[in-house]
Scaffold this active site. Structure first.
Site, PDB file in Angstrom:
ATOM      1  N   ARG A  34       0.826  -1.211   0.000  1.00 34.22           N
ATOM      2  CA  ARG A  34       0.000   0.000   0.000  1.00 34.22           C
ATOM      3  C   ARG A  34       0.862   1.264   0.000  1.00 34.22           C
ATOM      4  O   ARG A  34       0.437   2.292  -0.535  1.00 34.22           O
ATOM      5  CB  ARG A  34      -0.934   0.000   1.209  1.00 34.22           C
ATOM      6  CG  ARG A  34      -2.134  -0.901   0.979  1.00 34.22           C
ATOM      7  CD  ARG A  34      -3.075  -0.899   2.154  1.00 34.22           C
ATOM      8  NE  ARG A  34      -4.370  -1.438   1.745  1.00 34.22           N
ATOM      9  CZ  ARG A  34      -5.280  -1.890   2.593  1.00 34.22           C
ATOM     10  NH1 ARG A  34      -5.053  -1.855   3.891  1.00 34.22           N
ATOM     11  NH2 ARG A  34      -6.427  -2.357   2.146  1.00 34.22           N
ATOM     12  N   GLY A 358      -7.040  -6.583   1.258  1.00 35.44           N
ATOM     13  CA  GLY A 358      -5.752  -6.354   1.903  1.00 35.44           C
ATOM     14  C   GLY A 358      -4.994  -7.651   2.132  1.00 35.44           C
ATOM     15  O   GLY A 358      -3.820  -7.772   1.783  1.00 35.44           O
ATOM     16  N   GLY A 382     -12.499  -3.971   1.205  1.00 32.17           N
ATOM     17  CA  GLY A 382     -13.862  -3.519   1.467  1.00 32.17           C
ATOM     18  C   GLY A 382     -14.340  -2.542   0.413  1.00 32.17           C
ATOM     19  O   GLY A 382     -15.480  -2.610  -0.050  1.00 32.17           O
TER      20      GLY A 382
HETATM   21  P1  ADP Z   1      -9.183  -9.745   2.447  1.00 39.87           P
HETATM   22  O1  ADP Z   1      -8.444  -8.843   3.408  1.00 39.87           O
HETATM   23  O2  ADP Z   1      -8.331 -10.163   1.305  1.00 39.87           O
HETATM   24  O3  ADP Z   1     -10.511  -9.193   2.038  1.00 39.87           O
HETATM   25  P2  ADP Z   1     -10.325 -11.258   4.593  1.00 39.87           P
HETATM   26  O4  ADP Z   1      -9.926 -10.200   5.549  1.00 39.87           O
HETATM   27  O5  ADP Z   1     -11.754 -11.458   4.305  1.00 39.87           O
HETATM   28  O6  ADP Z   1      -9.511 -11.106   3.225  1.00 39.87           O
HETATM   29  O7  ADP Z   1      -9.812 -12.667   5.144  1.00 39.87           O
HETATM   30  C1  ADP Z   1      -8.448 -12.928   5.366  1.00 39.87           C
HETATM   31  C2  ADP Z   1      -8.273 -13.876   6.519  1.00 39.87           C
HETATM   32  O8  ADP Z   1      -9.067 -15.021   6.365  1.00 39.87           O
HETATM   33  C3  ADP Z   1      -6.844 -14.350   6.625  1.00 39.87           C
HETATM   34  O9  ADP Z   1      -6.244 -13.786   7.762  1.00 39.87           O
HETATM   35  C4  ADP Z   1      -6.979 -15.876   6.736  1.00 39.87           C
HETATM   36  O10 ADP Z   1      -6.142 -16.434   7.744  1.00 39.87           O
HETATM   37  C5  ADP Z   1      -8.432 -16.045   7.085  1.00 39.87           C
HETATM   38  N1  ADP Z   1      -8.935 -17.372   6.706  1.00 39.87           N
HETATM   39  C6  ADP Z   1      -8.930 -17.939   5.490  1.00 39.87           C
HETATM   40  N2  ADP Z   1      -9.413 -19.184   5.540  1.00 39.87           N
HETATM   41  C7  ADP Z   1      -9.741 -19.421   6.828  1.00 39.87           C
HETATM   42  C8  ADP Z   1     -10.282 -20.539   7.540  1.00 39.87           C
HETATM   43  N3  ADP Z   1     -10.581 -21.664   6.906  1.00 39.87           N
HETATM   44  N4  ADP Z   1     -10.490 -20.409   8.860  1.00 39.87           N
HETATM   45  C9  ADP Z   1     -10.190 -19.256   9.505  1.00 39.87           C
HETATM   46  N5  ADP Z   1      -9.680 -18.173   8.901  1.00 39.87           N
HETATM   47  C10 ADP Z   1      -9.453 -18.252   7.572  1.00 39.87           C
HETATM   48 MG    MG Z   2      -8.694  -8.491   5.522  1.00 36.88          MG
END
Ligand code: ADP
Ligand code: MG
Length: 401
Positions: A34, A358, A382
């Site tokens: 970022r 992120g 988001g």
């Molecule tokens: P982004 O920031 O890309 O939008 P999110 O914040 O929605 O993604 O999700 C990211 C998190 O989801 C990561 O920290 C990852 O560890 C967690 N995650 C992915 N799969 C699982 C799972 N099966 N159980 C718990 N946490 C998970």
């Molecule tokens: Mg996230």
């Protein structure tokens, strides 16, 4: 929207609302994506002889100073990337900020401390937010909005401040919006969306909207288990949002009706406990199980190898791909394989590929992929989701007028 080129910035104090909300481990920045993404905007303003005041939030402090969320390490890294010193103000609108800004010569840069150390930044109350925006406006002559990761927030520095200063959109936001347009208008098909991450509730809005737009929706990550449970399967101790089950069922129905293909994992990598992300100690009881038979007492922490293959197949013929949310707990090497497989499938495809979120963007870099090989890596999770949901984003609306 006006761009930086439309502003006369030479000799002026230009407030740049950036998104420097980077992942930290202690004071070490684990992914500087970022910072690098907004650096060209800052460099352009420096080149044009502006006095550049950069501001951002970091994490979720509670409206008061909290050293673990200090932007101080970010000032150092920003300086390294720009190849010039970045003065750091230890507050947002206080004595340090005023003095630091007053000391700026043309072409110099300062970074203010975390905007969320002031309760006015995120206040629901218009007057409280407005008062903080007034104080920020005192510091600057012009405003450049370039914090894409925060444009979906009705926050003082994002929404109220541009109303108080002549403003323009920064190059990063301009690029991000151009990419999102390609995902919403005249989309090249097949259009495949891959969603993962932790919470279904974060992604329900976008699924709702994409059910009318995407050709295929592939689900991984922690949100999978709410889908599996909705279909009547055992999910052990996996992440589950019971209250979202009716929503998920309705989506599966609507997908059928709309001819949208829904792809769920067929296997999962599990363990009896959440892995230690600090020590990354090996997972002794790692196992791969069928997705419809997750043993009681275990947690699904990644998609399994057969799912990884299936997902890669479902991505192979895509013309457009939007991916948000890691497939598993990629922060631990034992559960990074699913996320790696999806990243690789995106690289192998000829599609226009967009990675949003992120953690997803950080995952791509931390897992060692060459980010320049993707069509676009968005700096806003988001924000890009809300754009794809069809919502109007306060930070973009504010830059329009
Ligand atoms: P982004 O920031 O890309 O939008 P999110 O914040 O929605 O993604 O999700 C990211 C998190 O989801 C990561 O920290 C990852 O560890 C967690 N995650 C992915 N799969 C699982 C799972 N099966 N159980 C718990 N946490 C998970
Ligand atoms: Mg996230």
């Amino acid at each position: 929207m006006k761009t930086i080129e439309d502003l006369d910035v030479a000799g002026k104090r230009v407030f740049v609302r950036a998104d420097l909300n980077v992942p930290l481990s202690g004071a070490a920045i684990t992914d500087d994506g970022r910072i690098r993404a907004v650096a060209p905007t800052i460099a352009k303003l420096v080149q044009a002889g502006a006095k550049v005041i950069v501001a951002s939030h970091l994490g979720r402090p509670k409206g008061e100073p909290d050293p673990q969320f200090s932007l101080a390490p970010v000032a150092v890294r920003l300086g390294e990337i720009l190849g010039r010193p970045v003065a750091f103000a230890t507050d947002t609108v206080g004595e340090s900020a005023k003095a630091t800004v007053a000391a700026l010569a043309d072409g110099e840069v300062t970074l203010l401390e975390n905007l969320r150390f002031n309760a006015g930044e995120t206040a629901k109350d218009d007057a409280e937010r407005g008062a903080f925006a007034d104080a920020l406006a005192e510091l600057a002559d012009l405003y450049v909005g370039d914090g894409f990761g925060a444009v979906h927030r009705k926050h003082a520095s994002v929404y109220d401040l541009p109303a108080r200063l002549p403003h323009a959109v920064g190059d990063l936001i301009a690029t991000e919006v151009a990419v999102l347009k390609r995902l919403t208008e005249d989309v090249a098909r097949p259009y495949v969306v891959v969603l993962g991450g932790s919470k279904v509730s974060d992604k329900v809005g976008v699924i709702d909207n994409l059910l009318g737009k995407a050709d295929r929706i592939v689900i991984g990550g922690g949100m999978v288990f709410t889908f599996l449970k909705a279909l009547g399967h055992e999910v052990g101790n996996s992440l589950l949002q019971e209250d979202q089950i009716p929503v998920v069922l309705e989506y599966l129905e609507r997908a059928k009706a709309n001819g949208v293909e829904f792809v769920l994992p067929v296997d999962a990598a599990v363990s009896g406990s959440f892995p230690d992300l600090k020590t990354k100690a090996p997972v002794e009881d790692f196992a791969v199980v069928a997705a419809d038979a997750i043993p009681a007492g275990t947690l699904g922490l990644d998609i399994g190898p057969r799912s990884a293959e299936l997902f890669a197949e479902k991505l192979a013929d895509a013309a457009t791909v939007f991916w948000n949310g890691p497939m598993g707990v990629f922060e631990h090497p034992a559960f990074a394989e699913g996320t790696k497989a999806v990243a690789q499938a995106l690289l192998d495809s000829d599609a226009f590929t967009v990675v949003g979120g992120g953690d997803s963007a950080a995952a791509v870099r931390i897992l060692g992929f060459d980010e320049t090989k993707f069509g676009h890596i968005s700096t806003g999770g988001g924000a890009s989701l809300e754009y794809l949901e069809g919502k109007s984003l306060p930070g973009l609306t504010a830059l329009e007028g």
